[in-house]
Design a protein around this motif. Structure first.
Motif, PDB file in Angstrom:
ATOM      1  N   ASN A 181       0.844  -1.206   0.000  1.00 26.74           N
ATOM      2  CA  ASN A 181       0.000   0.000   0.000  1.00 26.74           C
ATOM      3  C   ASN A 181       0.869   1.242   0.000  1.00 26.74           C
ATOM      4  OD1 ASN A 181      -1.139   2.209   2.112  1.00 26.74           O
ATOM      5  ND2 ASN A 181      -2.800   1.419   0.847  1.00 26.74           N
ATOM      6  N   ILE A 182       0.417   2.252  -0.720  1.00 20.52           N
ATOM      7  CA  ILE A 182       1.025   3.568  -0.631  1.00 20.52           C
ATOM      8  C   ILE A 182      -0.094   4.591  -0.495  1.00 20.52           C
ATOM      9  CG2 ILE A 182       1.119   3.903  -3.140  1.00 20.52           C
ATOM     10  CD1 ILE A 182       3.738   5.493  -2.692  1.00 20.52           C
ATOM     11  N   LYS A 183       0.116   5.544   0.376  1.00 19.97           N
ATOM     12  CA  LYS A 183      -0.800   6.671   0.534  1.00 19.97           C
ATOM     13  C   LYS A 183      -0.028   7.903   0.093  1.00 19.97           C
ATOM     14  CE  LYS A 183      -2.528   4.441   4.744  1.00 19.97           C
ATOM     15  NZ  LYS A 183      -3.682   3.770   4.121  1.00 19.97           N
ATOM     16  N   THR A 184      -0.578   8.647  -0.839  1.00 18.55           N
ATOM     17  CA  THR A 184       0.166   9.791  -1.322  1.00 18.55           C
ATOM     18  C   THR A 184      -0.769  10.932  -1.658  1.00 18.55           C
ATOM     19  OG1 THR A 184       1.919  10.477  -2.849  1.00 18.55           O
ATOM     20  CG2 THR A 184       0.207   9.025  -3.750  1.00 18.55           C
ATOM     21  N   GLY A 185      -0.259  12.142  -1.458  1.00 18.85           N
ATOM     22  CA  GLY A 185      -1.035  13.336  -1.738  1.00 18.85           C
ATOM     23  C   GLY A 185      -0.197  14.557  -1.432  1.00 18.85           C
ATOM     24  N   SER A 186      -0.794  15.729  -1.700  1.00 17.42           N
ATOM     25  CA  SER A 186      -0.071  16.980  -1.505  1.00 17.42           C
ATOM     26  C   SER A 186      -0.055  17.414  -0.047  1.00 17.42           C
ATOM     27  CB  SER A 186      -0.671  18.078  -2.376  1.00 17.42           C
ATOM     28  OG  SER A 186      -2.046  18.238  -2.072  1.00 17.42           O
ATOM     29  N   SER A 187      -0.935  16.818   0.772  1.00 13.69           N
ATOM     30  CA  SER A 187      -0.924  17.104   2.201  1.00 13.69           C
ATOM     31  C   SER A 187      -1.412  15.861   2.939  1.00 13.69           C
ATOM     32  CB  SER A 187      -1.828  18.292   2.535  1.00 13.69           C
ATOM     33  OG  SER A 187      -3.188  17.907   2.549  1.00 13.69           O
ATOM     34  N   TRP A 188      -1.203  15.856   4.263  1.00 13.62           N
ATOM     35  CA  TRP A 188      -1.627  14.707   5.071  1.00 13.62           C
ATOM     36  C   TRP A 188      -3.150  14.622   5.146  1.00 13.62           C
ATOM     37  CZ3 TRP A 188       1.377  10.796   6.425  1.00 13.62           C
ATOM     38  CH2 TRP A 188       2.769  11.013   6.447  1.00 13.62           C
ATOM     39  N   TYR A 189      -3.857  15.641   4.660  1.00 17.57           N
ATOM     40  CA  TYR A 189      -5.315  15.649   4.752  1.00 17.57           C
ATOM     41  C   TYR A 189      -6.000  15.159   3.486  1.00 17.57           C
ATOM     42  CZ  TYR A 189      -4.195  18.433   8.841  1.00 17.57           C
ATOM     43  OH  TYR A 189      -3.670  18.849  10.033  1.00 17.57           O
ATOM     44  N   ASN A 190      -5.247  14.916   2.436  1.00 12.98           N
ATOM     45  CA  ASN A 190      -5.879  14.438   1.202  1.00 12.98           C
ATOM     46  C   ASN A 190      -5.082  13.311   0.566  1.00 12.98           C
ATOM     47  OD1 ASN A 190      -3.717  15.860   0.218  1.00 12.98           O
ATOM     48  ND2 ASN A 190      -4.840  16.854  -1.427  1.00 12.98           N
ATOM     49  N   LEU A 191      -4.688  12.356   1.381  1.00 15.72           N
ATOM     50  CA  LEU A 191      -3.941  11.206   0.872  1.00 15.72           C
ATOM     51  C   LEU A 191      -4.879  10.242   0.167  1.00 15.72           C
ATOM     52  CD1 LEU A 191      -1.583  10.449   3.890  1.00 15.72           C
ATOM     53  CD2 LEU A 191      -1.116  11.808   1.844  1.00 15.72           C
ATOM     54  N   LYS A 192      -4.404   9.645  -0.897  1.00 19.84           N
ATOM     55  CA  LYS A 192      -5.161   8.657  -1.639  1.00 19.84           C
ATOM     56  C   LYS A 192      -4.458   7.315  -1.524  1.00 19.84           C
ATOM     57  CE  LYS A 192      -7.356   7.807  -6.101  1.00 19.84           C
ATOM     58  NZ  LYS A 192      -7.612   8.354  -7.462  1.00 19.84           N
ATOM     59  N   ASP A 193      -5.235   6.265  -1.361  1.00 24.40           N
ATOM     60  CA  ASP A 193      -4.709   4.913  -1.210  1.00 24.40           C
ATOM     61  C   ASP A 193      -4.548   4.227  -2.562  1.00 24.40           C
ATOM     62  OD1 ASP A 193      -6.352   4.557   1.791  1.00 24.40           O
ATOM     63  OD2 ASP A 193      -4.286   3.863   1.526  1.00 24.40           O
ATOM     64  N   TYR A 194      -3.420   3.533  -2.693  1.00 21.81           N
ATOM     65  CA  TYR A 194      -3.214   2.663  -3.844  1.00 21.81           C
ATOM     66  C   TYR A 194      -2.745   1.306  -3.329  1.00 21.81           C
ATOM     67  CZ  TYR A 194      -3.368   6.950  -6.591  1.00 21.81           C
ATOM     68  OH  TYR A 194      -3.759   8.129  -7.151  1.00 21.81           O
ATOM     69  N   TRP A 195      -3.148   0.249  -4.045  1.00 22.33           N
ATOM     70  CA  TRP A 195      -2.860  -1.108  -3.588  1.00 22.33           C
ATOM     71  C   TRP A 195      -2.179  -1.927  -4.681  1.00 22.33           C
ATOM     72  CZ3 TRP A 195      -3.801  -2.405   1.407  1.00 22.33           C
ATOM     73  CH2 TRP A 195      -4.652  -1.566   2.137  1.00 22.33           C
ATOM     74  N   GLY A 196      -1.319  -2.812  -4.243  1.00 19.30           N
ATOM     75  CA  GLY A 196      -0.753  -3.794  -5.143  1.00 19.30           C
ATOM     76  C   GLY A 196      -1.742  -4.921  -5.385  1.00 19.30           C
ATOM     77  N   GLN A 197      -1.339  -5.847  -6.244  1.00 22.04           N
ATOM     78  CA  GLN A 197      -2.243  -6.930  -6.625  1.00 22.04           C
ATOM     79  C   GLN A 197      -2.299  -8.044  -5.588  1.00 22.04           C
ATOM     80  OE1 GLN A 197       0.800  -6.524  -7.719  1.00 22.04           O
ATOM     81  NE2 GLN A 197       1.822  -8.513  -7.977  1.00 22.04           N
ATOM     82  N   GLY A 198      -1.366  -8.024  -4.654  1.00 23.27           N
ATOM     83  CA  GLY A 198      -1.338  -9.049  -3.616  1.00 23.27           C
ATOM     84  C   GLY A 198      -0.415 -10.192  -3.974  1.00 23.27           C
ATOM     85  N   THR A 199       0.270 -10.719  -2.965  1.00 23.69           N
ATOM     86  CA  THR A 199       1.135 -11.871  -3.161  1.00 23.69           C
ATOM     87  C   THR A 199       0.881 -12.865  -2.032  1.00 23.69           C
ATOM     88  OG1 THR A 199       3.433 -12.579  -3.538  1.00 23.69           O
ATOM     89  CG2 THR A 199       3.105 -10.820  -1.933  1.00 23.69           C
ATOM     90  N   GLN A 200       0.753 -14.131  -2.394  1.00 17.97           N
ATOM     91  CA  GLN A 200       0.409 -15.160  -1.413  1.00 17.97           C
ATOM     92  C   GLN A 200       1.640 -15.584  -0.634  1.00 17.97           C
ATOM     93  OE1 GLN A 200      -2.735 -16.738  -0.718  1.00 17.97           O
ATOM     94  NE2 GLN A 200      -1.546 -17.571   1.008  1.00 17.97           N
ATOM     95  N   VAL A 201       1.489 -15.617   0.679  1.00 14.38           N
ATOM     96  CA  VAL A 201       2.516 -16.175   1.566  1.00 14.38           C
ATOM     97  C   VAL A 201       1.874 -17.339   2.305  1.00 14.38           C
ATOM     98  CG1 VAL A 201       3.939 -15.784   3.606  1.00 14.38           C
ATOM     99  CG2 VAL A 201       3.790 -14.030   1.826  1.00 14.38           C
ATOM    100  N   THR A 202       2.457 -18.514   2.159  1.00 17.59           N
ATOM    101  CA  THR A 202       1.943 -19.701   2.820  1.00 17.59           C
ATOM    102  C   THR A 202       3.039 -20.298   3.684  1.00 17.59           C
ATOM    103  OG1 THR A 202       0.439 -20.170   0.973  1.00 17.59           O
ATOM    104  CG2 THR A 202       0.896 -21.972   2.508  1.00 17.59           C
ATOM    105  N   VAL A 203       2.736 -20.447   4.973  1.00 21.52           N
ATOM    106  CA  VAL A 203       3.687 -21.026   5.904  1.00 21.52           C
ATOM    107  C   VAL A 203       3.142 -22.385   6.338  1.00 21.52           C
ATOM    108  CG1 VAL A 203       4.996 -20.715   8.026  1.00 21.52           C
ATOM    109  CG2 VAL A 203       4.265 -18.714   6.687  1.00 21.52           C
ATOM    110  N   SER A 204       3.806 -23.427   5.888  1.00 16.53           N
ATOM    111  CA  SER A 204       3.302 -24.775   6.146  1.00 16.53           C
ATOM    112  C   SER A 204       4.426 -25.789   6.020  1.00 16.53           C
ATOM    113  CB  SER A 204       2.186 -25.109   5.158  1.00 16.53           C
ATOM    114  OG  SER A 204       1.761 -26.455   5.311  1.00 16.53           O
ATOM    115  N   SER A 205       4.334 -26.841   6.813  1.00 19.67           N
ATOM    116  CA  SER A 205       5.304 -27.926   6.707  1.00 19.67           C
ATOM    117  C   SER A 205       4.800 -29.009   5.761  1.00 19.67           C
ATOM    118  CB  SER A 205       5.587 -28.505   8.092  1.00 19.67           C
ATOM    119  OG  SER A 205       4.385 -28.913   8.715  1.00 19.67           O
TER     120      SER A 205
END
Length: 120
Positions: free
Chosen positions: A96-120
């Motif tokens: 995730n990244i939040k970006t904007g010209s001020s802390w009061y108007n940040l916009k969220d952007y998201w990646g597509q996601g990556t799977q993490v699996t922890v298993s034996s």
């Protein structure tokens, strides 16, 4: 518009390590905190770790001491080093990244996601 490209997920045994990377590109303002979230099946998306461009970091209690977030401002890239992984860390991890010209108007952007699996 901002694009996020993630890499580094996979299958790992308990106690193992993985490193996630996420590169941001596009219209990125000087205010641009980045972070990693995760979502396990049947659960809400939760913040794992965040980092500001100044290097200020925060972590979920569940990952403190095991995960380390870092960023390369020149490359607009954020990393998540995950050590001592547990089965309960299994989830889809989103950049995730939040970006904007001020802390009061940040916009969220998201990646597509990556799977993490922890298993034996």
């Amino acid at each position: 518009q901002v694009q996020l490209v993630e890499s580094g997920g996979g299958l790992v045994q308990p106690g193992g390590s993985l490193r996630l990377s996420c590169a941001a590109s596009g219209s990125i303002f000087s205010i641009n905190p980045m972070g990693w979230y995760r979502q396990a099946p049947g659960k809400e998306r939760e913040l794992v770790a965040g980092v500001t461009s100044g290097g200020r970091v925060n972590y979920a209690d569940s990952v403190k001491g095991r995960f380390t977030i870092s960023r390369d401002n020149a490359k607009n890239t954020v990393y998540l080093q995950m050590n001592s992984l547990k089965p309960e860390d299994t989830a889809v991890y989103y950049c995730n990244i939040k970006t904007g010209s001020s802390w009061y108007n940040l916009k969220d952007y998201w990646g597509q996601g990556t799977q993490v699996t922890v298993s034996s």
